[in-house]
Design a protein around this motif. Structure first.
Motif, PDB file in Angstrom:
ATOM      1  N   UNK A   1      24.824  23.810  70.131  1.00 31.66           N
ATOM      2  CA  UNK A   1      24.226  22.594  70.647  1.00 31.66           C
ATOM      3  C   UNK A   1      25.221  21.439  70.651  1.00 31.66           C
ATOM      4  N   UNK A   2      25.153  20.623  71.693  1.00 25.30           N
ATOM      5  CA  UNK A   2      25.936  19.389  71.745  1.00 25.30           C
ATOM      6  C   UNK A   2      25.097  18.184  71.365  1.00 25.30           C
ATOM      7  N   UNK A   3      23.794  18.341  71.318  1.00 19.99           N
ATOM      8  CA  UNK A   3      22.907  17.217  71.068  1.00 19.99           C
ATOM      9  C   UNK A   3      22.958  16.757  69.621  1.00 19.99           C
ATOM     10  N   UNK A   4      22.533  15.519  69.415  1.00 20.57           N
ATOM     11  CA  UNK A   4      22.441  14.926  68.085  1.00 20.57           C
ATOM     12  C   UNK A   4      21.222  14.023  68.053  1.00 20.57           C
ATOM     13  N   UNK A   5      20.714  13.779  66.853  1.00 20.44           N
ATOM     14  CA  UNK A   5      19.568  12.896  66.700  1.00 20.44           C
ATOM     15  C   UNK A   5      19.639  12.185  65.365  1.00 20.44           C
ATOM     16  N   UNK A   6      18.896  11.086  65.268  1.00 24.91           N
ATOM     17  CA  UNK A   6      18.947  10.237  64.078  1.00 24.91           C
ATOM     18  C   UNK A   6      17.549  10.131  63.481  1.00 24.91           C
ATOM     19  N   UNK A   7      17.459  10.362  62.168  1.00 23.75           N
ATOM     20  CA  UNK A   7      16.189  10.264  61.454  1.00 23.75           C
ATOM     21  C   UNK A   7      16.113   8.933  60.723  1.00 23.75           C
ATOM     22  N   UNK A   8      14.982   8.263  60.870  1.00 21.50           N
ATOM     23  CA  UNK A   8      14.749   6.988  60.203  1.00 21.50           C
ATOM     24  C   UNK A   8      13.730   7.203  59.085  1.00 21.50           C
ATOM     25  N   UNK A  66       9.974  12.426  41.990  1.00 25.11           N
ATOM     26  CA  UNK A  66       8.973  11.826  41.107  1.00 25.11           C
ATOM     27  C   UNK A  66       7.733  12.701  40.971  1.00 25.11           C
ATOM     28  N   UNK A  67       7.362  13.389  42.058  1.00 26.52           N
ATOM     29  CA  UNK A  67       6.166  14.231  42.042  1.00 26.52           C
ATOM     30  C   UNK A  67       6.481  15.717  42.097  1.00 26.52           C
ATOM     31  N   UNK A  68       7.764  16.064  42.252  1.00 36.08           N
ATOM     32  CA  UNK A  68       8.195  17.469  42.378  1.00 36.08           C
ATOM     33  C   UNK A  68       7.493  18.167  43.535  1.00 36.08           C
ATOM     34  N   UNK A  69       7.268  17.430  44.605  1.00 35.71           N
ATOM     35  CA  UNK A  69       6.582  17.984  45.767  1.00 35.71           C
ATOM     36  C   UNK A  69       7.382  17.737  47.042  1.00 35.71           C
ATOM     37  N   UNK A  70       7.067  18.544  48.063  1.00 37.45           N
ATOM     38  CA  UNK A  70       7.685  18.424  49.374  1.00 37.45           C
ATOM     39  C   UNK A  70       6.683  17.834  50.360  1.00 37.45           C
ATOM     40  N   UNK A  71       7.178  17.048  51.279  1.00 34.60           N
ATOM     41  CA  UNK A  71       6.359  16.487  52.343  1.00 34.60           C
ATOM     42  C   UNK A  71       6.990  16.813  53.684  1.00 34.60           C
ATOM     43  N   UNK A  72       6.184  17.377  54.578  1.00 29.89           N
ATOM     44  CA  UNK A  72       6.660  17.640  55.936  1.00 29.89           C
ATOM     45  C   UNK A  72       6.725  16.326  56.685  1.00 29.89           C
ATOM     46  N   UNK A  73       7.818  16.107  57.408  1.00 29.79           N
ATOM     47  CA  UNK A  73       7.963  14.916  58.217  1.00 29.79           C
ATOM     48  C   UNK A  73       8.132  15.328  59.679  1.00 29.79           C
ATOM     49  N   UNK A  74       8.483  14.415  60.536  1.00 25.97           N
ATOM     50  CA  UNK A  74       8.587  14.724  61.962  1.00 25.97           C
ATOM     51  C   UNK A  74       9.596  15.835  62.218  1.00 25.97           C
ATOM     52  N   UNK A  75       9.311  16.652  63.221  1.00 16.79           N
ATOM     53  CA  UNK A  75      10.246  17.699  63.633  1.00 16.79           C
ATOM     54  C   UNK A  75      11.420  17.106  64.395  1.00 16.79           C
ATOM     55  N   UNK A  76      12.532  17.807  64.344  1.00 20.68           N
ATOM     56  CA  UNK A  76      13.651  17.484  65.229  1.00 20.68           C
ATOM     57  C   UNK A  76      13.291  17.850  66.664  1.00 20.68           C
ATOM     58  N   UNK A  77      14.092  17.396  67.593  1.00 26.40           N
ATOM     59  CA  UNK A  77      13.811  17.649  69.008  1.00 26.40           C
ATOM     60  C   UNK A  77      14.027  19.109  69.378  1.00 26.40           C
ATOM     61  N   UNK A  78      14.794  19.818  68.569  1.00 25.39           N
ATOM     62  CA  UNK A  78      15.106  21.223  68.857  1.00 25.39           C
ATOM     63  C   UNK A  78      15.389  21.944  67.545  1.00 25.39           C
ATOM     64  N   UNK A  79      15.165  23.253  67.474  1.00 22.88           N
ATOM     65  CA  UNK A  79      15.577  24.004  66.285  1.00 22.88           C
ATOM     66  C   UNK A  79      17.092  23.915  66.107  1.00 22.88           C
ATOM     67  N   UNK A  88      16.737  10.223  69.730  1.00 20.81           N
ATOM     68  CA  UNK A  88      17.944  10.827  70.285  1.00 20.81           C
ATOM     69  C   UNK A  88      19.092   9.841  70.226  1.00 20.81           C
ATOM     70  N   UNK A  89      20.297  10.377  70.209  1.00 17.33           N
ATOM     71  CA  UNK A  89      21.497   9.557  70.246  1.00 17.33           C
ATOM     72  C   UNK A  89      22.498  10.256  71.147  1.00 17.33           C
ATOM     73  N   UNK A  90      23.712   9.758  71.230  1.00 22.37           N
ATOM     74  CA  UNK A  90      24.709  10.362  72.107  1.00 22.37           C
ATOM     75  C   UNK A  90      24.968  11.823  71.786  1.00 22.37           C
ATOM     76  N   UNK A  91      25.520  12.551  72.736  1.00 21.82           N
ATOM     77  CA  UNK A  91      25.822  13.970  72.562  1.00 21.82           C
ATOM     78  C   UNK A  91      27.313  14.189  72.375  1.00 21.82           C
ATOM     79  N   UNK A  92      27.635  15.252  71.663  1.00 15.39           N
ATOM     80  CA  UNK A  92      29.025  15.667  71.496  1.00 15.39           C
ATOM     81  C   UNK A  92      29.673  15.989  72.833  1.00 15.39           C
TER      82      UNK A  92
END
Length: 379
Positions: free
Chosen positions: A174-181, A132-145, A189-193
């Motif tokens: 990485x075996x880790x996983x995470x969920x964005x709301x 709608x605005x053609x813009x980007x917004x930074x949100x929370x970082x993941x727990x790891x790169x 964080x959520x379960x790992x592979x």
């Protein structure tokens, strides 16, 4: 662990014959030509290898980031308009990135996570594009790169981000996983592979679970797993029958998942394909590609067939394309792309055509990012 099964005796015989040819694949194939054409369309404002591409609700396509003309990550983004068949620049991300993961959120915004930055290491930042605005917004970082993770939109509107690697492409998956709301703009964080991986596929199943298949963690992987968003846990499921790094995966209209190509044992280029049945938790071989490939794109078409386009056979960048017919379980050759490309992106347009965009024209890590795009149509 559930056993790997084959569909028929004839499929087994075909698998044996193909494996004797030396490419380590299984399944049957056909070289019958199928109607379908690629035509060149507008050029992006810059060349992009390993960008993201997402269909917007209004029918346009956002193509973001990638490796640019100087072989470094770019932050810019383009919008493709299928009516004018042209690209135009739109807002740029804060962080240049390539090999990121992206999904369209339920509210129509585009979520882009991780990737590799200009310094050659992974980034943990996440940005959201607002059409709608053609813009980007930074949100929370993941727990790891995370470079080359997967991102999957769950039925509850949250985003599951799995695996990837943080710093070194030759190790440290990485075996880790995470969920964005999206409602809170935060990760949890959520379960790992069970098996760490990058370069894998992630497919949302009809039952709401997510199939994670293949990938790489120092060796090319088989090791499929299922993520259950209710329990937040991963569990091992049936074997694909062969390791696959950089395959593609598509949920078919009948609810099965088609896994195609990639790089297998001893880094062989695979022609084989497998079908996952979520009701039995097993894979079975289906027909094989006429031309083995990895790091291709695959797109589910409106009629239920799957378009496989381009890729790299470790010697040549490919312009060839094939169609998988789930009714016959076979692949057939269709029109070739106007230019060879791998590390490209795709999006199915609202009219059913497929936009193939960017990528690289040379193999290995030599760069060769391209700005061109093309449209596949079966009309």
């Amino acid at each position: 662990m559930k056993k790997f099964v084959l569909l028929t005796l004839s499929t087994f015989i075909a698998a044996f014959l193909v494996s004797c040819s030396g490419n380590g694949d299984s399944g049957s194939s056909t070289s019958t030509s199928t109607t379908g054409t690629f035509t060149a369309t507008g050029m992006m404002t810059t060349s992009r290898s390993m960008p993201t591409a997402n269909l917007l609700a209004d029918g346009r396509v956002l193509v973001a980031g990638g490796v640019g003309p100087a072989s470094i990550a770019v932050a810019s983004a383009d919008l493709y308009d299928p009516t004018s068949r042209t690209f135009s620049a739109t807002g740029s991300m804060t962080n240049p990135r390539y090999a990121a993961a992206s999904v369209r959120l339920l509210d129509g915004r585009i979520f882009v996570a991780g990737g590799e930055g200009v310094d050659g290491t992974g980034i943990s930042t996440v940005e959201i594009y607002n059409p709608a605005s053609s813009t980007w917004q930074v949100t929370s970082n993941m727990s790891t790169p995370r470079v080359n993770p997967t991102a999957t939109l769950l039925n509850n509107g949250k985003v599951l981000v799995v695996g990837g690697y943080s710093y070194d492409s030759n190790c440290c998956a990485l075996a880790s996983a995470e969920v964005y709301d999206p409602t809170t703009g935060t990760f949890s964080s959520t379960g790992s592979l069970s098996t760490a991986r990058r370069n894998a596929t992630a497919t949302l199943l009809n039952n709401g679970n997510v199939l994670i298949a293949g990938g790489y963690n120092g060796t090319n992987l088989d090791a499929p797993e299922i993520y259950d968003p209710i329990t937040g846990k991963f569990s091992v499921t049936g074997s694909m029958g062969t390791p696959r790094r950089f395959p593609t995966a598509n949920l078919l209209l009948d609810g099965k998942v088609l896994i195609v190509g990639g790089y297998g044992e001893n880094n062989s280029v695979l022609a084989s394909a497998s079908l996952y049945n979520s009701q039995t938790g097993t894979f079975s071989y289906t027909g094989s590609l006429n031309i083995p490939t990895g790091r291709q794109t695959s797109t589910l078409l409106i009629d239920g067939k799957v378009l496989i386009a381009g890729g790299y056979d470790l010697t040549n960048v490919l312009s060839s394309a094939e169609l998988y017919d789930p009714i016959t379980g076979t692949f057939s050759v269709t029109g070739s792309m106007t230019v060879p490309r791998w590390r490209h992106a795709e999006a199915r347009l609202l009219n059913g055509d497929v936009l193939i965009v960017g990528g690289a024209s040379v193999g290995g890590n030599s760069g060769g990012a391209i700005a061109s795009a093309e449209i596949y149509s079966r009309k």
